[in-house]
Design a protein around this motif. Structure first.
Motif, PDB file in Angstrom:
ATOM      1  N   ARG A  41       0.841  -1.232  -0.067  1.00  0.00           N
ATOM      2  CA  ARG A  41      -0.103   0.009  -0.061  1.00  0.00           C
ATOM      3  C   ARG A  41       0.915   1.162   0.076  1.00  0.00           C
ATOM      4  NH1 ARG A  41      -2.195   2.516   4.776  1.00  0.00           N
ATOM      5  NH2 ARG A  41      -3.950   3.976   4.195  1.00  0.00           N
ATOM      6  N   VAL A  42       0.492   2.205  -0.851  1.00  0.00           N
ATOM      7  CA  VAL A  42       1.416   3.570  -0.648  1.00  0.00           C
ATOM      8  C   VAL A  42       0.366   4.570  -0.207  1.00  0.00           C
ATOM      9  CG1 VAL A  42       2.376   5.186  -2.307  1.00  0.00           C
ATOM     10  CG2 VAL A  42       2.484   2.744  -2.804  1.00  0.00           C
ATOM     11  N   ALA A  43       0.666   4.983   1.035  1.00  0.00           N
ATOM     12  CA  ALA A  43       0.283   6.101   1.782  1.00  0.00           C
ATOM     13  C   ALA A  43       0.938   7.458   1.989  1.00  0.00           C
ATOM     14  CB  ALA A  43       0.005   5.488   3.213  1.00  0.00           C
ATOM     15  N   LEU A  44       0.312   8.518   1.376  1.00  0.00           N
ATOM     16  CA  LEU A  44       0.935   9.707   1.469  1.00  0.00           C
ATOM     17  C   LEU A  44       0.010  10.604   2.458  1.00  0.00           C
ATOM     18  CD1 LEU A  44       1.341  10.486  -2.324  1.00  0.00           C
ATOM     19  CD2 LEU A  44       2.851   9.653  -0.975  1.00  0.00           C
ATOM     20  N   VAL A  45       0.590  10.758   3.685  1.00  0.00           N
ATOM     21  CA  VAL A  45      -0.017  11.334   4.805  1.00  0.00           C
ATOM     22  C   VAL A  45      -0.644  12.722   4.179  1.00  0.00           C
ATOM     23  CG1 VAL A  45      -0.350  12.187   7.210  1.00  0.00           C
ATOM     24  CG2 VAL A  45       1.012  10.015   6.157  1.00  0.00           C
ATOM     25  N   GLY A  46      -1.896  13.060   4.394  1.00  0.00           N
ATOM     26  CA  GLY A  46      -2.780  14.122   4.040  1.00  0.00           C
ATOM     27  C   GLY A  46      -3.164  14.181   2.691  1.00  0.00           C
ATOM     28  N   PHE A  47      -2.761  13.551   1.515  1.00  0.00           N
ATOM     29  CA  PHE A  47      -3.027  13.566   0.264  1.00  0.00           C
ATOM     30  C   PHE A  47      -4.026  12.033   0.052  1.00  0.00           C
ATOM     31  CE2 PHE A  47      -2.357  12.174  -4.108  1.00  0.00           C
ATOM     32  CZ  PHE A  47      -2.799  13.250  -4.739  1.00  0.00           C
ATOM     33  N   GLY A  48      -3.457  10.851   0.319  1.00  0.00           N
ATOM     34  CA  GLY A  48      -4.336   9.678   0.236  1.00  0.00           C
ATOM     35  C   GLY A  48      -3.499   8.549  -0.009  1.00  0.00           C
ATOM     36  N   SER A  49      -3.938   7.296  -0.061  1.00  0.00           N
ATOM     37  CA  SER A  49      -3.457   6.310  -0.263  1.00  0.00           C
ATOM     38  C   SER A  49      -3.681   5.261  -1.284  1.00  0.00           C
ATOM     39  CB  SER A  49      -3.682   5.184   0.954  1.00  0.00           C
ATOM     40  OG  SER A  49      -4.885   4.995   1.367  1.00  0.00           O
ATOM     41  N   PHE A  50      -3.012   4.768  -1.935  1.00  0.00           N
ATOM     42  CA  PHE A  50      -3.073   3.718  -3.174  1.00  0.00           C
ATOM     43  C   PHE A  50      -2.888   2.389  -2.702  1.00  0.00           C
ATOM     44  CE2 PHE A  50      -1.149   7.470  -4.913  1.00  0.00           C
ATOM     45  CZ  PHE A  50      -1.984   7.682  -6.061  1.00  0.00           C
ATOM     46  N   LYS A  80      -7.924   6.443  -1.952  1.00  0.00           N
ATOM     47  CA  LYS A  80      -8.676   6.703  -0.981  1.00  0.00           C
ATOM     48  C   LYS A  80      -7.968   8.004  -0.608  1.00  0.00           C
ATOM     49  CE  LYS A  80     -11.231   5.701   3.208  1.00  0.00           C
ATOM     50  NZ  LYS A  80     -10.999   6.504   4.233  1.00  0.00           N
ATOM     51  N   SER A  81      -8.785   9.127  -0.707  1.00  0.00           N
ATOM     52  CA  SER A  81      -8.303  10.483  -0.331  1.00  0.00           C
ATOM     53  C   SER A  81      -8.278  10.739   0.982  1.00  0.00           C
ATOM     54  CB  SER A  81      -9.097  11.528  -1.095  1.00  0.00           C
ATOM     55  OG  SER A  81     -10.366  11.363  -0.609  1.00  0.00           O
ATOM     56  N   GLY A  82      -6.913  11.259   1.331  1.00  0.00           N
ATOM     57  CA  GLY A  82      -6.724  11.727   2.706  1.00  0.00           C
ATOM     58  C   GLY A  82      -7.738  12.908   3.335  1.00  0.00           C
ATOM     59  N   SER A  83      -7.723  13.000   4.602  1.00  0.00           N
ATOM     60  CA  SER A  83      -8.581  14.054   5.252  1.00  0.00           C
ATOM     61  C   SER A  83      -8.333  15.430   4.891  1.00  0.00           C
ATOM     62  CB  SER A  83      -8.872  13.668   6.653  1.00  0.00           C
ATOM     63  OG  SER A  83      -7.591  14.137   7.373  1.00  0.00           O
ATOM     64  N   GLU A  84      -6.978  15.801   4.760  1.00  0.00           N
ATOM     65  CA  GLU A  84      -6.528  17.035   4.325  1.00  0.00           C
ATOM     66  C   GLU A  84      -7.049  17.511   3.162  1.00  0.00           C
ATOM     67  OE1 GLU A  84      -2.468  18.100   5.294  1.00  0.00           O
ATOM     68  OE2 GLU A  84      -2.550  16.987   7.170  1.00  0.00           O
ATOM     69  N   ASP A  87     -10.703  18.077   2.853  1.00  0.00           N
ATOM     70  CA  ASP A  87     -11.097  19.412   3.417  1.00  0.00           C
ATOM     71  C   ASP A  87     -10.818  20.539   2.442  1.00  0.00           C
ATOM     72  OD1 ASP A  87     -11.898  18.019   5.785  1.00  0.00           O
ATOM     73  OD2 ASP A  87     -10.069  18.530   6.849  1.00  0.00           O
ATOM     74  N   ILE A  88      -9.853  20.256   1.751  1.00  0.00           N
ATOM     75  CA  ILE A  88      -9.140  21.439   0.714  1.00  0.00           C
ATOM     76  C   ILE A  88     -10.204  21.479  -0.514  1.00  0.00           C
ATOM     77  CG2 ILE A  88      -7.523  22.162  -0.789  1.00  0.00           C
ATOM     78  CD1 ILE A  88      -5.380  21.068   1.065  1.00  0.00           C
ATOM     79  N   VAL A  89     -10.676  20.369  -0.992  1.00  0.00           N
ATOM     80  CA  VAL A  89     -11.455  20.379  -2.138  1.00  0.00           C
ATOM     81  C   VAL A  89     -12.898  20.829  -1.868  1.00  0.00           C
ATOM     82  CG1 VAL A  89     -12.523  18.637  -3.738  1.00  0.00           C
ATOM     83  CG2 VAL A  89     -10.096  18.319  -3.142  1.00  0.00           C
ATOM     84  N   GLN A  90     -13.242  20.694  -0.713  1.00  0.00           N
ATOM     85  CA  GLN A  90     -14.926  20.939  -0.401  1.00  0.00           C
ATOM     86  C   GLN A  90     -14.963  22.244   0.196  1.00  0.00           C
ATOM     87  OE1 GLN A  90     -16.112  18.414   2.887  1.00  0.00           O
ATOM     88  NE2 GLN A  90     -15.908  16.627   1.635  1.00  0.00           N
TER      89      GLN A  90
END
Length: 90
Positions: A41-50, A80-84, A87-90
């Motif tokens: 799994r590739v996780a980029l904190v704040g951005f999302g994970s593949f 799966k998009s991260g919470s940050e 929040d930015i997109v909404q």
């Protein structure tokens, strides 16, 4: 945004040449692809994970004839998009 536009944006944001930005993007894509191939799994904190998920086999219908067809199980890439990012997109 296509790949060329993304390279331009990376070059401008990181103060890199377009060639260096292209190398960085290509390295990211290759590293991510290799990790997913190995089942990681590739996780980029704040951005999302593949991640890789398995889609079960199922019965579908041929849209032209309406006849039932068997659709095989397969692996698919999920993001799966991260919470940050949410929040930015909404």
């Amino acid at each position: 945004m296509n790949k060329a536009q993304l390279i331009d944006a990376i070059a401008a944001e990181a103060n890199l040449t377009k060639a260096d930005a292209k190398k960085a993007l290509d390295a990211f894509v290759k590293s991510t692809t290799d990790a997913l191939k190995q089942g990681d799994r590739v996780a980029l904190v704040g951005f999302g994970s593949f991640s890789i998920s398995t889609r079960n086999s199922r019965t579908g219908r041929n849209p032209k004839t309406g006849a039932p067809i068997k659709i095989s199980a397969k692996k698919v890439v999920k993001f799966k998009s991260g919470s940050e990012l949410n929040d930015i997109v909404q």
